[in-house]
Structure formats: structure tokens, C-alpha cells
Motif scaffolding. Structure first.
Motif, PDB file in Angstrom:
ATOM      1  N   ASP A 162       0.961  -1.349   0.065  1.00  0.00           N
ATOM      2  CA  ASP A 162       0.038  -0.273   0.318  1.00  0.00           C
ATOM      3  C   ASP A 162       0.939   1.473   0.192  1.00  0.00           C
ATOM      4  OD1 ASP A 162      -2.313  -1.399  -0.212  1.00  0.00           O
ATOM      5  OD2 ASP A 162      -2.462  -1.394   2.637  1.00  0.00           O
ATOM      6  N   LYS A 184       1.811   6.581  -7.210  1.00  0.00           N
ATOM      7  CA  LYS A 184       0.942   5.211  -5.646  1.00  0.00           C
ATOM      8  C   LYS A 184       0.623   4.022  -7.097  1.00  0.00           C
ATOM      9  CE  LYS A 184      -1.620   4.492  -1.883  1.00  0.00           C
ATOM     10  NZ  LYS A 184      -1.927   3.441  -2.473  1.00  0.00           N
ATOM     11  N   GLY A 196      -0.688   0.611  -6.379  1.00  0.00           N
ATOM     12  CA  GLY A 196      -1.265   0.184  -5.513  1.00  0.00           C
ATOM     13  C   GLY A 196      -2.042  -0.987  -5.616  1.00  0.00           C
ATOM     14  N   ASN A 200      -4.206  -3.252  -4.772  1.00  0.00           N
ATOM     15  CA  ASN A 200      -5.573  -3.320  -3.873  1.00  0.00           C
ATOM     16  C   ASN A 200      -6.550  -1.784  -4.350  1.00  0.00           C
ATOM     17  OD1 ASN A 200      -4.738  -5.384  -2.371  1.00  0.00           O
ATOM     18  ND2 ASN A 200      -3.154  -4.061  -1.163  1.00  0.00           N
ATOM     19  N   ASP A 201      -5.800  -1.094  -4.820  1.00  0.00           N
ATOM     20  CA  ASP A 201      -7.366   0.300  -5.344  1.00  0.00           C
ATOM     21  C   ASP A 201      -7.973  -0.357  -6.271  1.00  0.00           C
ATOM     22  OD1 ASP A 201      -5.684   1.542  -3.176  1.00  0.00           O
ATOM     23  OD2 ASP A 201      -4.297   2.790  -5.129  1.00  0.00           O
ATOM     24  N   ARG A 229      -9.864  -2.339  -5.874  1.00  0.00           N
ATOM     25  CA  ARG A 229     -11.266  -2.986  -4.565  1.00  0.00           C
ATOM     26  C   ARG A 229     -12.210  -1.644  -4.575  1.00  0.00           C
ATOM     27  NH1 ARG A 229      -8.079  -5.826   0.162  1.00  0.00           N
ATOM     28  NH2 ARG A 229      -7.047  -7.346  -0.987  1.00  0.00           N
ATOM     29  N   LYS A 230     -11.407  -1.244  -5.141  1.00  0.00           N
ATOM     30  CA  LYS A 230     -11.868   0.993  -5.067  1.00  0.00           C
ATOM     31  C   LYS A 230     -12.754   1.045  -6.611  1.00  0.00           C
ATOM     32  CE  LYS A 230      -9.042   2.613  -1.656  1.00  0.00           C
ATOM     33  NZ  LYS A 230      -8.127   3.189  -1.449  1.00  0.00           N
ATOM     34  N   LEU A 258     -13.226   3.295  -8.791  1.00  0.00           N
ATOM     35  CA  LEU A 258     -12.884   3.960 -10.258  1.00  0.00           C
ATOM     36  C   LEU A 258     -13.525   5.233 -10.387  1.00  0.00           C
ATOM     37  CD1 LEU A 258     -10.462   2.189 -12.305  1.00  0.00           C
ATOM     38  CD2 LEU A 258      -9.563   3.057 -10.287  1.00  0.00           C
TER      39      LEU A 258
END
Length: 808
Positions: free
Chosen positions: A534, A644, A646, A648-649, A651-652, A654
Motif C-alpha cells: 500500500d 502510487k 497499488g 489493492n486500489d 477494490r475501490k 474508479l
């Protein structure tokens, strides 16, 4: 001759039989073109009149003998021929008058077929999407064929007093010369092409496509003249054979004169065709010049030392789109055969023709191993879903070597017809390039630069293997100038370490002396190994190449592009019990490049997969032509360093509104005379400045802001490289290899085969919705209207004739 022509032609127009014969012709052609599903243009779906020009000759085989059968036979039977011979007319006047009268009637029978052209014109999508010039050329070919058949009809009629015998003999001669000789050629060995060239079909095929070949025109004219010469001699023999005023000596003299005339005519025809076979020209009347072979391909074919054999696997039960593709491949190979002086041989094979399933599967596996992969085609037939495997490729053999060629290439983001059309446009290049690979004995030298952390070993094996098919490949360093000065191209593939001033000097002077360079550069240090953290940020590489690229006219920006149109990556999105749930999500840092410039390098390419790509800007550089080749999608944005990164982003959710930077260029082609980085500067210490140049000779540089484009994945379980462009996540092979090989070909060949990729062929589809809703209407129009127009002409002619003679 004019008086004989007028008498014969008006005789035809006054005869009910002539109208019946023409009506049968128009009905037969109308059914073939508009009703029968195997030949219907409505089912074929493309705006052309190929059925008319391919099936028309077979209808002519019966139509023309029916028109000509009474030309001489009836006159001989009624005894009026002797009266005609007593007139102040030459034999040529009689023969040519009757010939042109029958030819004129035949051509008149074609006039109502213009209704077919108008209908297809209206059914085109858009309206008018038909190649008018090409159709005109095809009509010229059909007219020349009609002239030959009319000459056979006139000859047959001169040999008998029975019209039925005349009809049968004429139909037989037309059939033998049109298809019989062609069929006979398949039974013979090496002389089969020579025999084939004696037949009418061989010469008609090119003309029927709108391709006017001087050899074919001369063949038709000379064959027509020769047959008419035979007819003239036969008619002329009646003058002296039945004349009581001629003695034996005079008869022998006339007979000898006719024999010499025939021998001289035959000799002249043979010599004329032999001369034309060596000195010919071709006029492509099609709108986009689809049958015109590019000069680069002609030169390649002209210089072949051995025979090339091409086996194409587009055969069997094909849908209309693939039939059109098959036809285009055949036409291209036929042009190859002509320009190679018959050194290119080809056949079409159905991979599914093996009766046993095991043998069929083994054959298909062998093709796949040679790079010819099957395509699963799904279509609906009679309301049922049907799946078929199609092998849209070919095996090319030359000099004891063989290579596979995939002919179906195009941008898969387009619809199926667009992909097929792009493949048709690329057929000449794909086949010519395959021949070039096998024939190329003067292989150019390519250098893969090392010494700065560039891609090496398994990571670049895919590109290395592709290059080895056409070039000599060396791994080189800049510390030894002699190792690069004789190279045609240097490839700099994803360096990760700084270039020293000495290295930059050597690379600069290599360019100044005409060397070409392909830069594949990552501007930021980003990788998926760290993307799971992260707190991971991508920072710029310090390659120390910025000033050099700036001098040449381009700048790679310290950013990363995020794109909504992107490759996928597996991400853990949750757990089901103790098992993680994995989904393949689009990873914006893996842009899928599907936006290309209209350039030979990028024309008709499928999507290219990139990873962690940066944007490019151009800067002022005098005398340099800059061409942007690759772009991100319109739904992309730039992220300035540090970025950045990541996983894991994903999962958010966009924010799509943020992807609003439009299409961003990521590759530039630079062409011209470059200015040295070291102009007006001290050379680095210790370098040899002998032969230093401030301004380069005309050369090319290509800069791509992505080093991973040349990197292939590796199957670490087997320690084997995957094909370049193959994505193990989606199991799809992207166009990375094709793109890079096109770049290399353009850079090393100033006027090479890569220019052939500029060829353009238009799609000419019919309006499917209009056909669906109005099919019966157009069938009725094209079956009834030609007959109605013929009847209207007959009635008008009869009315005019009555009015004319009523005055007396």
C-alpha cells in the motif's frame, strides 16, 4: 459489310425467337443473381456483380449458339447464300456483317442487366457503395468473351445446313474452349499451365474482375479474328468449288491461297501472343486498385530463383465473409503467379477433409504448431447455431524451407467484417513477407543493446526469436564502437541503469552516421512485485538519456498513464470460507493500445498490451518529421511522479470522470537529419573523435515510452518463455510481436515490403435491414423489370416498323 449487318440485325429484331432467347438469358441470370441461395447477391451480402460475370459465360454458351445458328445454315438450306455471294460483296463483308450483327444483339441482351447494377447501387450500405469502374471493366471482359463465342457460332453455322447441328456444334466449341481446356490442363504435368493458357477461362478470369491485361485482350481479339478467318475461308470456298467457269488449275491456286492465308494468320496470331506475353501491361479499373501489386512485391517476385509453393487452408464450407476472404487470397496469389513468371504455385486445401477424426486432429495440430491457429466461427443457419473451425492461414515453401502464415490479422475490436477486410488488405504483405523470409540471403544485422540493465535472456526471447527469422541478431555494447557501426539497427529495450557520457557519444555518432535506433524505454521504475504494498510509489529512472532525446525532438515525461481500456490482473476481492475469491479486473496501469496512426507500421493492427507506460511530448528539432504512432484510449489520464501503484486500489470504485485527458501519444517516429548532442560541446574524455559529425545523414529513430512492450512472460514451472504479446491471464495473444517487427522493418528498409501495408480495400456491404424488409420486392424487380423492358423495346420496334412501312 454495313448492308449485311443492317439486314441481319433487323432480321433478329423482327424475329420472335430472338426475343425468346434473350428472355431466357435474362431469366436465368436473374434467378442466379437474386433467387438461388448459393449464388444470390442478397445472401452473399456484398455490393458486387460477381455472380453475373462468373455465371454469365455459362448462360452465353447456350444463348449465343441459339442466336447464331441460323446465320449461314438457314441461308445454305434455302439456297439464298448463293444469291448473297453473287452480290458485290467480299467474303469479309459477309462474315463480318453477320458476326457484328450477332454480337450487337448479344450486347443488347446485356443492357437490361444494368437494372441489376442499379438495384445493388440502391441496396449498398451506404447507398452507392459499389465499385462502378470495376463493374465497367467486368462488362468489357464479358463483351470480349461474347465476341469469341459469336465467332464460334458463326463458324459452326457455316459448316452445316441444319440449325440444330449448328447450335450443338457451337455450344460444344464454346464449352470446350471455356472450361474443357482448363479441365484438361489438370490432367497434364508440367505443361498444364501452357495448356491452361490456351483456354478462354484463363484469360477471362482477370477481365471479369475489372483488371484489363493486354495479353488477355490480345488473346480474345486474335482468337476471334482467327475463327472468323476460318469462316471466311469456308464461305469463300463455295465461290470457287461450285463455279463451272474455273478450271482445276485455278481452283488449286485459290485453294493454295486460302491455305497460305490461314497459315499466315495462324503464324501472326501465335507470334503476336508470344510477344505480348513478354511485354504486357495491366490496367486495374477497380476504385481502390485492389489488384495492383506494389512495386516492392513485384521486385521480390521477379528475382525469385526457385519455385514457391503456397498451400492455403481456406477451403470447405465457408460463410460469405470467409468466401470473400478466400476469393481475395486467390486473386492475390494469381497476381503473384503472373509477376513471378509462373514461379508461384498454389492450392487450396480443406483441413477437415480427412475422413478419420484422428487423422484430422493430427493434421490440425500440425498446422497449429506451425503458427496457423484455428478460429472458431459461430453462425446461425436455418435458425440453428452452427460452430465451425476455420484455418485462415497458409504454408509457404521455398528452397526446401517452410513457414506458416496467419492471413487473418486485424483489429479484433472491430466487427467481424472489418477484421476480414483488414486481413484482405494485408494479404499481399503477409504472403510477400513470408516469401521474403525464405528467400532472404542478405540478412541485415540487428543489435540488442546490453550493459545498462536491458532486457536479456528469457525476458526477450520472444522478440529475439522473431528477429532471427529475418535478421542476424547480435547482443552488443557501446563500449566497443566497432560492434555497432555496421549494424542496420540498434534496439534499446528497457534499460534500468544510467548511460555514461561515453556511451551516449557512441550512440549519438552511430545515429549521425545514418544508424537507426529503436528506443523502448520505461521512464518510471514500476513493477508488479511491489504493487501489492500500500506504500509503494513509482519514481523516475535516472537513465541520463533525457537531454539526448530532447536534442532529437522528443521528451518522455516522468509520469504514468492510467487507462480505462486496460489489460486484466487477478485480484483477491474477498473470501468464501477459507478460500480467497479472485477476480480478473482491468488494471489501469496496463493500457491496451488500440488507437493507431494511419501508417504502414500500425495499419490494421490488433490491440497491443503495454505496462506502466508514460506520455511523450515533442520539442523543437529543425528538419525532423515527427509522427505519433500509438495513443492511449480517449478515457485515460496522466499521473505525475511519484505515482502510487497499488493493486489493492482496484477494490475501490474508479472515478471515471477523472479519466479525461483524451488520447495520449506514447510512441513517436522521428525522421530526418538529426543534430548531434555533442555539437559545440566537448567530447567525453577518452573517446575516439575520429569522423565526428555534427549533423546526421537522413535516418530514423523510433521512441516508445514503454520497455515492457518487448518483454514476454515466462513460464517459470517449465522455465520457458511465452510468445511475445501472450497474456497468461486472458490467454490472448496481443499484437506486440507484429508491432515491433513492423517497427524494425520500417527502420531498416527504406523502401521495403513494409510499404505494402498501405494497401486499402473498401468494404462494400449491402444494407441487411433493407434486404430483410424488401427482399421480395428487389427479387421481383430484377426478375420482371428486365423482361418488361425487353417487351417494351420489342413493341416499340414493331410499332416504329409499321409506321415506317405504312407510308409506302
Amino acid at each position: 459489310m454495313i448492308r449485311v449487318f443492317a439486314k441481319e440485325f433487323t432480321g433478329y429484331l423482327n424475329s420472335l425467337i430472338a426475343y425468346l432467347v434473350v428472355s431466357v438469358f435474362l431469366t436465368g441470370i436473374g434467378l442466379l443473381l437474386w433467387v438461388f441461395p448459393e449464388t444470390s447477391v442478397l445472401d452473399y451480402g456484398f455490393a458486387d456483380l460477381d455472380t453475373l460475370f462468373s455465371m454469365g459465360p455459362y448462360v452465353f454458351i447456350f444463348l449465343i449458339p441459339a442466336i447464331t445458328m441460323k446465320s449461314f445454315a438457314e441461308e445454305k438450306k434455302l439456297g439464298t447464300l448463293e444469291l448473297l455471294l453473287t452480290k458485290p460483296l467480299t467474303d469479309w463483308d459477309i462474315v463480318l456483317g453477320k458476326f457484328f450483327a450477332t454480337l450487337a444483339l448479344t450486347l443488347m441482351a446485356l443492357i437490361p442487366s444494368l437494372i441489376y447494377y442499379f438495384s445493388i447501387y440502391k441496396l449498398g450500405n451506404p447507398v452507392g457503395n459499389i465499385d462502378t469502374a470495376g463493374v465497367t471493366g467486368s462488362y468489357i471482359g464479358l463483351s470480349l468473351l461474347a465476341a469469341v463465342f459469336c465467332s464460334f457460332g458463326i463458324l459452326s453455322s457455316s459448316l452445316t445446313t441444319n440449325q440444330i447441328v449448328s447450335f450443338i456444334l457451337a455450344a460444344f466449341l464454346c464449352f470446350i474452349f471455356y472450361t474443357g481446356i482448363d479441365s484438361l490442363s489438370t490432367l497434364v504435368g508440367k505443361e498444364s499451365l501452357f495448356i491452361k493458357e490456351l483456354g478462354v477461362l484463363y484469360h477471362y478470369e482477370a477481365l471479369s474482375k475489372g483488371l484489363i491485361d493486354s495479353r488477355d485482350v490480345i488473346y480474345f481479339l486474335s482468337l476471334t479474328a482467327l475463327v472468323l478467318l476460318f469462316t471466311k475461308i469456308i464461305i469463300g470456298s463455295r465461290r470457287w468449288s461450285s463455279s463451272p467457269r474455273l478450271n482445276t488449275s485455278a481452283i488449286n491456286e485459290l485453294r493454295t491461297g486460302d491455305i497460305l492465308l490461314l497459315a499466315n494468320g495462324l503464324t501472326f496470331v501465335v507470334l503476336l501472343n508470344m510477344v505480348m506475353s513478354m511485354h504486357f501491361f495491366r490496367i486495374d479499373l477497380t476504385e481502390e486498385k485492389r489488384y495492383t501489386i506494389k512495386p516492392q512485391t513485384r521486385e521480390l517476385l521477379k528475382n525469385l530463383d526457385d519455385e514457391v509453393f503456397v498451400e492455403v487452408f481456406l477451403e470447405g464450407d465457408l460463410n460469405p465473409g470467409f468466401k470473400r476472404f478466400q476469393k481475395a487470397v486467390k486473386e492475390t496469389l494469381e497476381e503473384f503467379r503472373i509477376y513471378s513468371n509462373n514461379k508461384v504455385k498454389f492450392i487450396f486445401t480443406d483441413p477437415a477433409q480427412a475422413k478419420r477424426e484422428k487423422a484430422r486432429n493430427e493434421f490440425m495440430s500440425a498446422l497449429a504448431a506451425k503458427g496457423i491457429t484455428p478460429m472458431n466461427v459461430i453462425e446461425t443457419q436455418n435458425g440453428q447455431r452452427v460452430e465451425k473451425f476455420v484455418f485462415p492461414g497458409a504454408l509457404v515453401s521455398y528452397g526446401g524451407f517452410e513457414t506458416g502464415v496467419m492471413l487473418l490479422k486485424g483489429n479484433r475490436a472491430q466487427n467481424a467484417q472489418s477484421v476480414l477486410n483488414q486481413s484482405i488488405e494485408g494479404t499481399e504483405y503477409e504472403l510477400a513477407n513470408a516469401i521474403y523470409k525464405l528467400n532472404n540471403s542478405n540478412r541485415k544485422k540487428i543489435g540488442l543493446l546490453q550493459g545498462h540493465g536491458e532486457l536479456d535472456s528469457l525476458d526477450i526471447a520472444g522478440l529475439n526469436n522473431s528477429l532471427l527469422e529475418q535478421y542476424e541478431v547480435y547482443h552488443v555494447t557501446l563500449s566497443h564502437k566497432k560492434k555497432i557501426e555496421n549494424l542496420s539497427l540498434v534496439i534499446v529495450a528497457k534499460p534500468t541503469q544510467s548511460f555514461s557520457q561515453a556511451d551516449k557519444y557512441q550512440l549519438d555518432q552511430y545515429i549521425m552516421h545514418g544508424g537507426k535506433v529503436l528506443f523502448l524505454l520505461d521512464r518510471l521504475e514500476a513493477n508488479m512485485d511491489s504493487a501489492s504494498r500500500d506504500d509503494y510509489f513509482a519514481f523516475p529512472y535516472d537513465l541520463k538519456l533525457d537531454d539526448q532525446l530532447f536534442k532529437y525532438g522528443v521528451r518522455i515525461n516522468p509520469d504514468l498513464i492510467e487507462d480505462r481500456v486496460a489489460g486484466k490482473y487477478p485480484v483477491v476481492v474477498g473470501k468464501a470460507g477459507n478460500r480467497p475469491q479472485i477476480m480478473q479486473l482491468e488494471w489501469p496501469f496496463f493500457p491496451l493500445i488500440n488507437q493507431y496512426a494511419d501508417h504502414p507500421i500500425t495499419r490494421n493492427l490488433d490491440a497491443t498490451l503495454t505496462k506502466f507506460v508514460s506520455s511523450l511530448d515533442t520539442v523543437k528539432a529543425a528538419g525532423i518529421k515527427k509522427t505519433a504512432l500509438l495513443f492511449s484510449s480517449p478515457y485515460s489520464k496522466k499521473m505525475s511522479a511519484p505515482v502510487k501503484v497499488g493493486i489493492n486500489d482496484l477494490r475501490k470504485q474508479l472515478q471515471e470522470r477523472n479519466f479525461n485527458d483524451g488520447k495520449i501519444p506514447i510512441a513517436y517516429l522521428l525522421e530526418g537529419k538529426f543534430t548531434s548532442l555533442f555539437k559545440n560541446r566537448f567530447a567525453p574524455e577518452g573517446v575516439d573523435t575520429t569522423g565526428f559529425k555534427n549533423i546526421s545523414t537522413p535516418t530514423k529513430i523510433l521512441v516508445v515510452a514503454d520497455g515492457d512492450m518487448a518483454r514476454n512472460d515466462v513460464n517459470y514451472r517449465e522455465n520457458k518463455p511465452q510468445p511475445l504479446g501472450f497474456d497468461p491471464i486472458s490467454q490472448y495473444t496481443f499484437a506486440n510481436s507484429d508491432l515491433l517487427m513492423n517497427m524494425v522493418a520500417y527502420l531498416v528498409d527504406d523502401d521495403g515490403l513494409i510499404r505494402v501495408r498501405n494497401k486499402e480495400v473498401k468494404i462494400r456491404p449491402l444494407d441487411k435491414e433493407k434486404i430483410k424488409n424488401e427482399k421480395l420486392f428487389w427479387q421481383v424487380v430484377n426478375l420482371v423489370l428486365p423482361i418488361v423492358s425487353l417487351i417494351a423495346f420489342g413493341v416499340s420496334w414493331s410499332y416504329w416498323r409499321k409506321r415506317k412501312y405504312a407510308k409506302f
